[in-house]
Design an enzyme around this catalytic site. Structure first.
Site, PDB file in Angstrom:
ATOM      1  N   CYS A   1      -0.750  16.608   6.731  1.00 45.03           N
ATOM      2  CA  CYS A   1      -0.647  17.799   7.555  1.00 45.03           C
ATOM      3  C   CYS A   1      -1.124  17.510   8.971  1.00 45.03           C
ATOM      4  CB  CYS A   1      -1.488  18.935   6.960  1.00 45.03           C
ATOM      5  SG  CYS A   1      -1.128  19.282   5.220  1.00 45.03           S
TER       6      CYS A   1
ATOM      7  N   GLY B   1      -4.823  15.404   4.835  1.00 40.23           N
ATOM      8  CA  GLY B   1      -5.084  14.230   4.016  1.00 40.23           C
ATOM      9  C   GLY B   1      -4.890  14.480   2.541  1.00 40.23           C
TER      10      GLY B   1
ATOM     11  N   ASP C   1      -5.945  19.992  -3.986  1.00 42.93           N
ATOM     12  CA  ASP C   1      -7.228  19.396  -3.599  1.00 42.93           C
ATOM     13  C   ASP C   1      -7.942  20.161  -2.491  1.00 42.93           C
ATOM     14  OD1 ASP C   1      -5.283  18.709  -1.761  1.00 42.93           O
ATOM     15  OD2 ASP C   1      -5.780  16.580  -1.691  1.00 42.93           O
TER      16      ASP C   1
ATOM     17  N   ILE D   1      12.122  -3.623   6.054  1.00 38.95           N
ATOM     18  CA  ILE D   1      12.834  -3.768   7.318  1.00 38.95           C
ATOM     19  C   ILE D   1      12.897  -5.248   7.670  1.00 38.95           C
ATOM     20  CG2 ILE D   1      12.600  -3.412   9.818  1.00 38.95           C
ATOM     21  CD1 ILE D   1      13.732  -1.009   8.498  1.00 38.95           C
TER      22      ILE D   1
ATOM     23  N   SER E   1       1.368   1.758   1.079  1.00 42.98           N
ATOM     24  CA  SER E   1       1.463   0.559   1.912  1.00 42.98           C
ATOM     25  C   SER E   1       0.413  -0.464   1.486  1.00 42.98           C
ATOM     26  CB  SER E   1       1.262   0.921   3.383  1.00 42.98           C
ATOM     27  OG  SER E   1      -0.121   1.036   3.695  1.00 42.98           O
ATOM     28  N   GLY E   2       0.522  -1.668   2.018  1.00 45.35           N
ATOM     29  CA  GLY E   2      -0.439  -2.733   1.721  1.00 45.35           C
ATOM     30  C   GLY E   2      -1.472  -2.923   2.797  1.00 45.35           C
TER      31      GLY E   2
END
Length: 631
Positions: free
Chosen positions: A2, A76, A100, A291, A363-364
């Site tokens: 958000c 979050g 949450d 990508i 993601s890493g």
């Protein structure tokens, strides 16, 4: 995910116009296209834009607690909210929603500011306690989510998820801070301790603030820091098993969503690790995307395809080419502040690709900082051993002058590029690592500035805050010190800023399981030999993943999300490189020596030097100033 914004009057109580809050949140609509809300009370206003992820139909914000005592706006995700909810229900709390957000409210009313130590997630939130007439602002431990702050002339504190939220307020001054320009020229981004605008700051990672109407704006309070001062004891096999447990927990806890979920897959160790655990936990094929580049030396899509086939993922790939840089102005608008990490373009493109199929992507990011995966960290540790063997007089009086006059051989093989190493060894460990992190070293920045800019800086150097941070690091070794600097300085300022803005620009929530604070704390306690083995970083992580991933994925030379900007600026983007010195926007600032900028551009285009990162910095600075209209 958000966007939030708000106003709070300090030292006095004045009415807050709801329309003002609405305008501050409207410019954040990309962060939350699914809903909006505004709440105001005496001397306070809270605004919210919602991207629905959990409890899609419920949990509107701003949200009041059942008693009406507290109101929250939140950006979050809290990954342990279900466990906390059960604990709070046992204590007598009653919940009306399934998300949450209400759990944070109940946790605050139960434990006060200490609730932060119980939250596992990425977050920024503002809670107004009507009974105490206090505003509680907080940011997650590692700074995944941002919060900009500004004290306005009417005595209020304004806050927003992005700088553009503050810019929507007419009382915000648009005056550039020269020290922020120096910071940006050194690092390629404006770090978290600064903002491009005077009077604007950022709530630091792992900090909170408690504001009261009858007092001024207080200093942020720290509730978490990472420490490298301890070392785990135990056999490597036992630590490997513990690491796998932390990885499994970190990934699976971030797979909770009521909307489609997937992952970024580059084909490197980190993203492949995340996908491996996702595939193990998922009943359906994991949706992955990657990508590639139209320059073969920078393209990793074959490795991503290999991992996708290994785990039978639903994989999509796309290629980025130089002609897509017509999006420079769009990029500048995403970041508000100048931001020159050229990998922002492919990061944005992979977020666009992911958003076609999912609303959440894992993601890493974070493993290099936590497990010592950067070459510069390994070099820093080796350099410090050499530094300890040489008398300071030799380093200062011999290596320093030698490094100063040694040619900067960008074209030469890496072992012959000794200039940076000599200059690094001549100074302290902190100065050496600051040089390794910087895009433009201090002597080169000094040659770029006009006399007027040098006067405005008054001797300030961008390295100063980093040197102070490193000197106070809770650590045992140079490797610890380098990782601490990356986690506290580089990670929130560059990596997390890049991912937050590019993902939010397309209304995609990005989650970073390898930044679970429990995993990061575990990694910080690993013996050095389990982090770095010879020249190989992330050693225990790689060894533990041998049961999941092939060795050509785990042990190939690290490439990273490299953008072939040097080739582009010599080819299809050469015109933009030449245009830097003629830019009316930059010329009006009178910050730089334009003749020197022109010389640098021609040297790069002619192949006599590699100034690609500097030129890209100047391009993005020019475009950012134009977008903000503050030059």
């Amino acid at each position: 995910m958000c966007g939030i914004a708000g106003l709070f009057h300090c030292g006095t109580i004045k009415p807050v116009e709801p329309l003002r809050i609405e305008r501050m949140t409207d410019v954040l609509a990309h962060r939350g296209p699914d809903g909006s809300g505004v709440w105001t009370g005496p001397g306070v206003g809270l605004g919210h834009r919602r991207l629905s992820i959990i409890d899609v139909e419920g949990s509107p914000q701003p949200m009041a607690s059942p008693s009406g005592r507290s109101i929250i706006v939140f950006n979050g995700e809290i990954y342990n909210y279900r466990e906390l909810r059960r604990e709070l229900e046992a204590a007598g709390e009653i919940f009306r929603t399934d998300g949450d957000t209400e759990v944070i409210l109940a946790a605050y009313e139960q434990w006060g500011t200490e609730c932060l130590r119980r939250l596992n997630g990425m977050f920024v939130f503002a809670i107004y306690d009507q009974s105490k007439r206090e505003l509680f602002l907080a940011r997650d431990r590692l700074g995944v989510k941002p919060l900009f702050l500004a004290e306005l002339s009417d005595g209020s504190l304004a806050f927003a998820s992005e700088l553009k939220g503050l810019l929507a307020h007419p009382l915000l001054r648009r005056e550039v801070d020269p020290r922020a320009v120096e910071d940006y020229m050194a690092w390629g981004y404006v770090p978290d301790h600064r903002s491009i605008l005077r009077g604007v700051s950022k709530l630091p990672a792992g900090h909170w603030m408690l504001l009261q109407h009858d007092k001024g704006v207080p200093e942020p309070q720290q509730y978490w820091d990472i420490s490298f001062a301890g070392r785990h004891k135990g056999k490597p096999k036992d630590l490997e098993a513990e690491l796998l447990h932390h990885l499994q927990q970190a990934v699976t806890s971030r797979m909770v969503a009521d909307v489609p979920l997937g992952a970024f897959l580059s084909g490197g160790v980190d993203s492949s690790t995340v996908v491996a655990f996702m595939a193990e936990a998922s009943r359906q094929p994991v949706k992955t995307c990657s990508i590639g580049f139209d320059i073969a030396s920078a393209d990793e899509t074959s490795y991503a395809q290999q991992v996708a086939e290994l785990f039978a993922t639903d994989h999509n790939a796309r290629t980025v080419s130089a002609d897509q840089f017509d999006a420079i102005d769009t990029l500048a608008g995403m970041f508000d502040e100048p931001f020159a990490d050229a990998s922002a373009l492919p990061t944005w493109r992979v977020c666009q690709l992911a958003r076609e199929n999912v609303t959440v992507a894992l993601s890493g990011d974070g493993a290099d900082e936590a497990f010592a995966g950067y070459r510069r960290q390994v070099f820093h540790a080796h350099e410090d051993r050499i530094r300890g063997l040489l008398p300071s007089a030799i380093r200062r009086n011999v290596l320093g002058p030698l490094g100063k006059f040694y040619p900067k051989a960008d074209w030469a093989p890496r072992p012959l590029r000794a200039k940076t190493t000599l200059l690094s060894l001549a100074g302290s460990a902190e100065q050496g690592y600051a040089r390794a992190l910087s895009v433009v070293p201090p002597e080169m920045r000094g040659a770029l500035y006009s006399p007027d800019m040098a006067h405005k800086l008054g001797g300030y150097r961008a390295e100063d805050p980093l040197l102070e941070l490193m000197a106070k690091a809770p650590m045992r070794s140079a490797l610890d010190q380098a990782q601490y600097a990356d986690l506290k300085f580089w990670l929130p300022g560059d990596i997390l800023t890049k991912v937050d803005r590019t993902s939010m620009a397309v209304s995609l929530e990005a989650r970073e399981p390898l930044l679970d604070h429990r995993l990061v704390e575990f990694a910080a306690g690993l013996p050095e030999g389990l982090r770095v083995h010879g020249s190989q970083g992330k050693w225990l992580l790689k060894k533990s993943m041998e049961r999941y991933l092939p060795k050509d994925i785990l042990y190939r030379p690290k490439q990273g999300f490299v953008t072939p900007i040097a080739e582009w600026l010599r080819g299809p983007l050469a015109g933009k490189a030449r245009g830097i010195a003629k830019s009316a926007m930059l010329a009006r600032t009178e910050w730089f020596d334009n003749a020197r900028l022109a010389e640098l551009a021609e040297d790069h285009i002619g192949g006599r030097a590699d100034h690609s990162r500097l030129l890209w910095q100047l391009v993005m600075l020019d475009r950012s100033l134009a977008r903000l209209g503050i030059a």
